[in-house]
Design a protein around this motif. Structure first.
Motif, mmCIF file in Angstrom:
data_model
loop_
_atom_site.group_PDB
_atom_site.id
_atom_site.type_symbol
_atom_site.label_atom_id
_atom_site.label_comp_id
_atom_site.label_asym_id
_atom_site.label_seq_id
_atom_site.Cartn_x
_atom_site.Cartn_y
_atom_site.Cartn_z
ATOM 1 N N LEU A 120 -23.786 -34.832 9.858
ATOM 2 C CA LEU A 120 -23.464 -33.697 8.989
ATOM 3 C C LEU A 120 -21.976 -33.375 9.034
ATOM 4 N N THR A 121 -21.393 -33.423 10.229
ATOM 5 C CA THR A 121 -19.969 -33.114 10.358
ATOM 6 C C THR A 121 -19.110 -34.176 9.696
ATOM 7 N N ALA B 55 -29.974 -30.457 4.315
ATOM 8 C CA ALA B 55 -28.562 -30.072 4.300
ATOM 9 C C ALA B 55 -27.842 -30.883 3.239
ATOM 10 N N GLY B 56 -26.730 -30.342 2.751
ATOM 11 C CA GLY B 56 -25.947 -31.047 1.750
ATOM 12 C C GLY B 56 -26.653 -31.113 0.412
ATOM 13 N N ARG C 248 -24.009 -43.406 6.699
ATOM 14 C CA ARG C 248 -22.834 -42.782 6.088
ATOM 15 C C ARG C 248 -21.977 -43.812 5.364
ATOM 16 N N SER D 2 -19.297 -33.919 5.964
ATOM 17 C CA SER D 2 -18.562 -32.741 5.518
ATOM 18 C C SER D 2 -17.056 -32.984 5.545
ATOM 19 N N GLU D 3 -16.560 -33.562 6.619
ATOM 20 C CA GLU D 3 -15.127 -33.807 6.748
ATOM 21 C C GLU D 3 -14.616 -34.790 5.696
ATOM 22 N N VAL E 169 -24.043 -26.737 14.062
ATOM 23 C CA VAL E 169 -23.909 -27.099 12.641
ATOM 24 C C VAL E 169 -25.068 -26.541 11.817
ATOM 25 N N GLY F 146 -15.789 -34.975 2.662
ATOM 26 C CA GLY F 146 -16.059 -34.460 1.331
ATOM 27 C C GLY F 146 -17.284 -35.062 0.675
ATOM 28 N N LYS G 277 -25.005 -25.309 8.215
ATOM 29 C CA LYS G 277 -25.038 -26.251 7.093
ATOM 30 C C LYS G 277 -26.466 -26.590 6.668
ATOM 31 N N LEU H 26 -20.641 -34.394 1.837
ATOM 32 C CA LEU H 26 -21.884 -33.670 2.077
ATOM 33 C C LEU H 26 -22.409 -32.978 0.831
ATOM 34 N N GLU H 27 -21.538 -32.482 -0.003
ATOM 35 C CA GLU H 27 -21.977 -31.774 -1.205
ATOM 36 C C GLU H 27 -22.803 -32.666 -2.121
#
Length: 435
Positions: free
Chosen positions: A324-325, A368-369, A275, A328-329, A102, A331, A105, A333-334
Motif C-alpha cells: 500500500l505504501t 484500499a486504493g 506492483r 501510494s508513493e 496504513v 502515485g 488507506k 494507489l488511486e
C-alpha cells in the motif's frame, strides 16, 4: 495434523495452471491465457484501473487479525493482545503493527458473512460472487476483468502468483480468460527467456509453421478455437520477445532496501512482483498466500514463534503495508484496487488444539486504493465475533463492489453456449460506503 502449509485440511493441493517454464518452450501453453486479447471486444478501451487481490487461502481468523475482541473471555479472545491504529478507536492484532499505520488507506469490512464452510465452496463463493453450481462453473473475478478489459502491452491481463486454485479459473468462459501463473516462488522464477539452443529466429520459424497449420485447419473446420489461435500465438510470441514483459518479472531491478521493506517471504516477493506487474500493464493480479487453515496452535503458527520468518502474521503485515505504501508513493494507489480476503473466518472459541475451525458466518475483507474511501470500518460483529450485528456484507455484494470499482457493470450479461443469459453477479449490490 497438518504438516504441509501448502495443503488445506481438505487435502487439496494447489496446482499450476500455466508456468513460466512452459512459456519458454514455444508459448504454446500460454495460448489460452493470451487469447483474451483476441477474444476481447473490438474497440474496448485499454485505460482504467488494475486490481491486486491478496488471497489468504485456508480461511484467516478474523479474531486474531482484523476483528479482535480484547474484552472477551480468553477462549474467545485468543492468545494475542491488540494495538491501536490510524483509525481512532479501532484496534488490530498486536502482530499487525505496520498495517495499523496504513489503516487510514483501508476500508475494513468486519461483517463479511455467508454459509459455506468448506474450503472449495467458500473460495468459489468469494472469488466468483456465486454459490457453487454443479451444473455451471462460474468465472473468477480475474477472468471477468480479463474478458471485459482486455490486456495492455505484452503482458497477460490476468496473472496469479505463485499458482492458482481451482476457483481462480475462467469457469464457463473460454480458457482464453484463465490465469497465467508463475507456478513457483516469484523470487526463483526464471526470466521469460528461451531455452538453451532456441533463438527468436527459430521460434519465428516454428510460429510460421503453426500459422500454416492453422490456415489449413480453418479451411477444414472453422470454430472458436481456430478463429482465435493465430492471435493467441502471436501474443505468446510477443510475450517471449518483448523486453517490457521480461522486465516486469525481473525483481533484480529493485533495490535491496525495497526487498527488505516487503520482506523476503514468498508473500513479500509476490506482492513486490504484483506492483511491478501493475506498472507494466497487467489488469488483475491475484497473490495466493497459503497456510491460513489454522486448526491448531495459533499461538505459534501465526506469529514468528517457531523460528524467524515462520509466522503468517508478520509476513502478511510487512508485505501488505509495504504494498500500500509503495503504490501510494508511486502515485499508483488511486488507480489500483487492493483487496485482502480469504474464504471465511474462524470459530469464535479456540478448540482443544489451540486453533480455530471453519466459520463462514463472520469474516473480514480489506479494500484500499482504486477510488476506495479509506480510514473506515464497515459492519460489526457481536462481542464474540460470532455473527454480524451491523451491515452484513455478502460475497455477492463484495464481488459486485469490486467489479463496479473496476469500471465493470455487475449486471452485464453473458450467454451460456446453450443461449441462456448469465449475469456477472446475480444479487449483489455495490457497497456505497466504499466511495
Amino acid at each position: 495434523m497438518h504438516t504441509k502449509p501448502t495443503l488445506r485440511c481438505d487435502g487439496v493441493n494447489r496446482r499450476e495452471f500455466l508456468t513460466v517454464g512452459a512459456l519458454s518452450a514455444l508459448g504454446l501453453t500460454l495460448g489460452d491465457a493470451l487469447r483474451a486479447s483476441a477474444a476481447s471486444s473490438v474497440g474496448r478501451g485499454l485505460g482504467g484501473k488494475s486490481c491486486i487481490l491478496i488471497w489468504l487461502d485456508g480461511g484467516p481468523s478474523h479474531l486474531d487479525t482484523f476483528d479482535p475482541k480484547p474484552d472477551a473471555p480468553s477462549e474467545v479472545r485468543g492468545p494475542f493482545s491488540t494495538i491501536s491504529t490510524r483509525i481512532p478507536g479501532i484496534a488490530l492484532s498486536e502482530h499487525l503493527p505496520r498495517t495499523a499505520q496504513v489503516l487510514d488507506k483501508v476500508a475494513l469490512i468486519r461483517s463479511l458473512t455467508h454459509e459455506l464452510g468448506n474450503h472449495d465452496t467458500g473460495s468459489h463463493f468469494l472469488l466468483t460472487g456465486h454459490r457453487p453450481n454443479p451444473a455451471l462453473a462460474y468465472p473468477s473475478l480475474g477472468s471477468i476483468v480479463a474478458k471485459e478489459r482486455g490486456n495492455r502491452a505484452a503482458l497477460p491481463p490476468y496473472v496469479v502468483l505463485p499458482e492458482a486454485t481451482s476457483a481462480l479459473g475462467p469457469g464457463y468462459l473460454s480458457g482464453a480468460f484463465g490465469p497465467f501463473a508463475v507456478g513457483r516462488d516469484p523470487a526463483q522464477a526464471r526470466d521469460l527467456a528461451l531455452p538453451e539452443g532456441l533463438t527468436l529466429e527459430r521460434l519465428g520459424e516454428r510460429r510460421a509453421i503453426l500459422e500454416q497449420l492453422d490456415r489449413f485447419s480453418q479451411t477444414v473446420e472453422a470454430n472458436a478455437a481456430t478463429q482465435s489461435r493465430d492471435a493467441a500465438y502471436e501474443q505468446a510470441y510477443r510475450l517471449l520477445a518483448a523486453p517490457e514483459a521480461k522486465a516486469a518479472f525481473d525483481l533484480a531491478r529493485e533495490p535491496a532496501s525495497l526487498h527488505e521493506r516487503y520482506g523476503r517471504s514468498k508473500l513479500g516477493t509476490a506482492c513486490l512482483t504484483a506492483r511491478r506487474l501493475v506498472e507494466a500493464g497487467a489488469r488483475f493480479i491475484t497473490v495466493v498466500d497459503s497456510g491460513w487453515d489454522t486448526h491448531q496452535n495459533i499461538a505459534k503458527t501465526l506469529p514468528d514463534a517457531l523460528f524467524p520468518g515462520s509466522g503468517k502474521l508478520p509476513a502478511l503485515d510487512r508485505a501488505y503495508a509495504a504494498l500500500l505504501t509503495d503504490l501510494s508513493e508511486r502515485g499508483l494507489l488511486e488507480n489500483t484496487l487492493v483487496v485482502l480476503m480469504g474464504e471465511f473466518g474462524r470459530t469464535p472459541k479456540l478448540n482443544a488444539l489451540g486453533g480455530r475451525d471453519h466459520w463462514p458466518r463472520a469474516g473480514f475483507a480489506c479494500l484500499a486504493g482504486g477510488g476506495v474511501r479509506g480510514g473506515q470500518v464497515i459492519g460489526k460483529t457481536d462481542a464474540s465475533g460470532e455473527s454480524p450485528t451491523e451491515r452484513p456484507v455478502r460475497p455477492e455484494d463484495l464481488s459486485a463492489s469490486i467489479l463496479t470499482l473496476l469500471g465493470i457493470d455487475p449486471a452485464t450479461e453473458y450467454h451460456h453456449p446453450d443461449g441462456r443469459p448469465l449475469r456477472l453477479i446475480n444479487d449483489g449490490i455495490m457497497l456505497k460506503e466504499l466511495v
